[in-house]
Design a protein around this motif. Sequence first.
Motif, PDB file in Angstrom:
ATOM      1  N   LEU A  10      -3.121  -4.192  46.582  1.00  0.00           N
ATOM      2  CA  LEU A  10      -1.682  -4.407  46.758  1.00  0.00           C
ATOM      3  C   LEU A  10      -1.327  -4.778  48.197  1.00  0.00           C
ATOM      4  O   LEU A  10      -0.170  -4.647  48.598  1.00  0.00           O
ATOM      5  CB  LEU A  10      -0.913  -3.148  46.334  1.00  0.00           C
ATOM      6  CG  LEU A  10      -1.053  -2.778  44.854  1.00  0.00           C
ATOM      7  CD1 LEU A  10      -0.352  -1.460  44.562  1.00  0.00           C
ATOM      8  CD2 LEU A  10      -0.495  -3.871  43.953  1.00  0.00           C
ATOM      9  N   HIS A 220       6.764  -7.154  36.598  1.00  0.00           N
ATOM     10  CA  HIS A 220       6.698  -6.110  35.575  1.00  0.00           C
ATOM     11  C   HIS A 220       7.853  -6.346  34.596  1.00  0.00           C
ATOM     12  O   HIS A 220       8.996  -5.993  34.875  1.00  0.00           O
ATOM     13  CB  HIS A 220       6.815  -4.730  36.226  1.00  0.00           C
ATOM     14  CG  HIS A 220       6.839  -3.606  35.240  1.00  0.00           C
ATOM     15  ND1 HIS A 220       5.785  -3.326  34.403  1.00  0.00           N
ATOM     16  CD2 HIS A 220       7.797  -2.687  34.945  1.00  0.00           C
ATOM     17  CE1 HIS A 220       6.083  -2.289  33.647  1.00  0.00           C
ATOM     18  NE2 HIS A 220       7.300  -1.892  33.941  1.00  0.00           N
ATOM     19  N   ALA A 300      -2.487  -7.905  40.818  1.00  0.00           N
ATOM     20  CA  ALA A 300      -1.957  -7.060  41.892  1.00  0.00           C
ATOM     21  C   ALA A 300      -1.574  -7.898  43.105  1.00  0.00           C
ATOM     22  O   ALA A 300      -0.538  -7.658  43.741  1.00  0.00           O
ATOM     23  CB  ALA A 300      -2.991  -6.007  42.280  1.00  0.00           C
ATOM     24  N   SER A 309       7.285  -1.763  44.371  1.00  0.00           N
ATOM     25  CA  SER A 309       7.014  -0.609  43.516  1.00  0.00           C
ATOM     26  C   SER A 309       5.894  -0.896  42.516  1.00  0.00           C
ATOM     27  O   SER A 309       5.932  -0.426  41.382  1.00  0.00           O
ATOM     28  CB  SER A 309       8.284  -0.187  42.770  1.00  0.00           C
ATOM     29  OG  SER A 309       8.779  -1.251  41.972  1.00  0.00           O
ATOM     30  N   CYS A 310       4.893  -1.666  42.933  1.00  0.00           N
ATOM     31  CA  CYS A 310       3.783  -1.987  42.037  1.00  0.00           C
ATOM     32  C   CYS A 310       2.938  -0.746  41.785  1.00  0.00           C
ATOM     33  O   CYS A 310       2.766   0.100  42.656  1.00  0.00           O
ATOM     34  CB  CYS A 310       2.914  -3.079  42.644  1.00  0.00           C
ATOM     35  SG  CYS A 310       3.763  -4.657  42.849  1.00  0.00           S
ATOM     36  N   ASP A 311       2.381  -0.673  40.605  1.00  0.00           N
ATOM     37  CA  ASP A 311       1.598   0.474  40.170  1.00  0.00           C
ATOM     38  C   ASP A 311       0.263  -0.044  39.629  1.00  0.00           C
ATOM     39  O   ASP A 311       0.222  -0.711  38.591  1.00  0.00           O
ATOM     40  CB  ASP A 311       2.369   1.228  39.086  1.00  0.00           C
ATOM     41  CG  ASP A 311       1.660   2.482  38.607  1.00  0.00           C
ATOM     42  OD1 ASP A 311       0.424   2.523  38.669  1.00  0.00           O
ATOM     43  OD2 ASP A 311       2.349   3.412  38.157  1.00  0.00           O
ATOM     44  N   LEU A 312      -0.833   0.251  40.340  1.00  0.00           N
ATOM     45  CA  LEU A 312      -2.130  -0.271  39.922  1.00  0.00           C
ATOM     46  C   LEU A 312      -2.539   0.220  38.537  1.00  0.00           C
ATOM     47  O   LEU A 312      -3.123  -0.533  37.752  1.00  0.00           O
ATOM     48  CB  LEU A 312      -3.205   0.126  40.941  1.00  0.00           C
ATOM     49  CG  LEU A 312      -3.436  -0.836  42.108  1.00  0.00           C
ATOM     50  CD1 LEU A 312      -4.508  -0.281  43.028  1.00  0.00           C
ATOM     51  CD2 LEU A 312      -3.830  -2.219  41.609  1.00  0.00           C
ATOM     52  N   ALA A 313      -2.238   1.476  38.230  1.00  0.00           N
ATOM     53  CA  ALA A 313      -2.595   2.005  36.907  1.00  0.00           C
ATOM     54  C   ALA A 313      -1.859   1.238  35.808  1.00  0.00           C
ATOM     55  O   ALA A 313      -2.428   0.942  34.752  1.00  0.00           O
ATOM     56  CB  ALA A 313      -2.273   3.488  36.834  1.00  0.00           C
ATOM     57  N   ARG A 314      -0.608   0.914  36.071  1.00  0.00           N
ATOM     58  CA  ARG A 314       0.182   0.160  35.099  1.00  0.00           C
ATOM     59  C   ARG A 314      -0.371  -1.259  34.935  1.00  0.00           C
ATOM     60  O   ARG A 314      -0.427  -1.797  33.820  1.00  0.00           O
ATOM     61  CB  ARG A 314       1.638   0.123  35.565  1.00  0.00           C
ATOM     62  CG  ARG A 314       2.633  -0.391  34.555  1.00  0.00           C
ATOM     63  CD  ARG A 314       4.034  -0.133  35.052  1.00  0.00           C
ATOM     64  NE  ARG A 314       4.341  -0.909  36.268  1.00  0.00           N
ATOM     65  CZ  ARG A 314       5.405  -0.689  37.040  1.00  0.00           C
ATOM     66  NH1 ARG A 314       6.251   0.277  36.748  1.00  0.00           N
ATOM     67  NH2 ARG A 314       5.623  -1.430  38.106  1.00  0.00           N
TER      68      ARG A 314
END
Length: 404
Positions: A10, A220, A300, A309-314
């Motif tokens: 990220l 997203h 990513a 607000s990026c989420d690697l798991a998502r």
Amino acid sequence: MGVPPRDHPLARSPLAERASALLGSAWQKRRLPEPSLVAQEIWQIAARPLGALAETAEHAGRGAGEVADFRERFERLAAAVREEADLNPLGRAMAHGQLVRVVRNRLRLGALWARRPAMAETPLAPPIIVIGHMRSGTTRIHKLLAADPAHSHTRYCDAYHPVPSRFGVNRAKSALDLALLGALNPWLQSIHPMAPARAEEELAWISAALHHSIYESQWHIPSFSAWSEARDPAPIYREFARVLRTDAAHRGNAGRPRVMKVPAFAEDLATLLGEFPDARLVIAERDREAVLKSAVSLAANQMAIQSDSCDLARIEALWRHKIAMREARMAEALGNWDGPVTRLDFDALNEDWEASIRRTYADLGLTLTERALVAMRAMMDESARGSHRDHSAQLARFAERRAG
């Protein structure tokens, strides 16, 4: 100035950080108008240059169902971007620009087809279509096959600026596009090398009809992704076919097989083959976990620039879903396919690409000439000097960080 190290999936460039902060400040102080993400307002901005011709252009060459499908997709996509993507100021500006371009190009293509309808009906030689997940070797296979002078390919400048131009205008626009993107995202060329006149996948053409693939890779937007995945993609691929035929007519290469590839083709393979029933297929294969790691890195990289607000798991969960869904849909479509098809393994291609290509040509009933091999060798030599190998180093650093 060299490319800074990318030590996290990220990571963002300093210029992207500054640009986003400056835009946010300018909007807050009302020095610049904040770009709209409301579908109707974007449409009005995009249609303004066409004036009274906009309505005719929207419908020219297209059925009523296709016009309605695009309108609904556009409304839903814009709403998802506003309500779910949580874009930062730079992301909002980039999203606005992309959506304006999508509508404007669609209307300009319609205006062209109103004047020259035969372009969208140009007969084509049977295409060669590379099918496989992104990061599975599809780009290398695509570029090898596209290097054969007996084949044709889509250029980057025509993929992202699909309305034909004169005097190299689209190439100049693409060079500016890539320069700006490279400044904001210095790792872009290591992940997916691009140049204005080089062979490029047709992702931009299905995205121009609002396929979800390019948008979910950078924003997203789960509601739009789920809705679009479940929707009949036929209107998208009818528009795609018109754009392809128009490009072939403009470039005068309709008689040579077009080598095409988009990872999302795997998702919609049955529909794609309905449009091109005489196609030859090349299936790219690679270990699923290796594909996943590389795909997550790509997504990513795209998302981090546009959202804080990026989420690697998502992101990983999304791409696990995409890989499984595409494999299932591809297997079903291939089960009903009796046309020419071959498979290329990522590791085998690494070990001996010439042997893999010779077998591919034999399986597809194509003639591999010495002239084609010379062009392919030159392409591979150039590729060996390219920056795309840096992405492997980035993935290794990410793995070390996780292990530590």
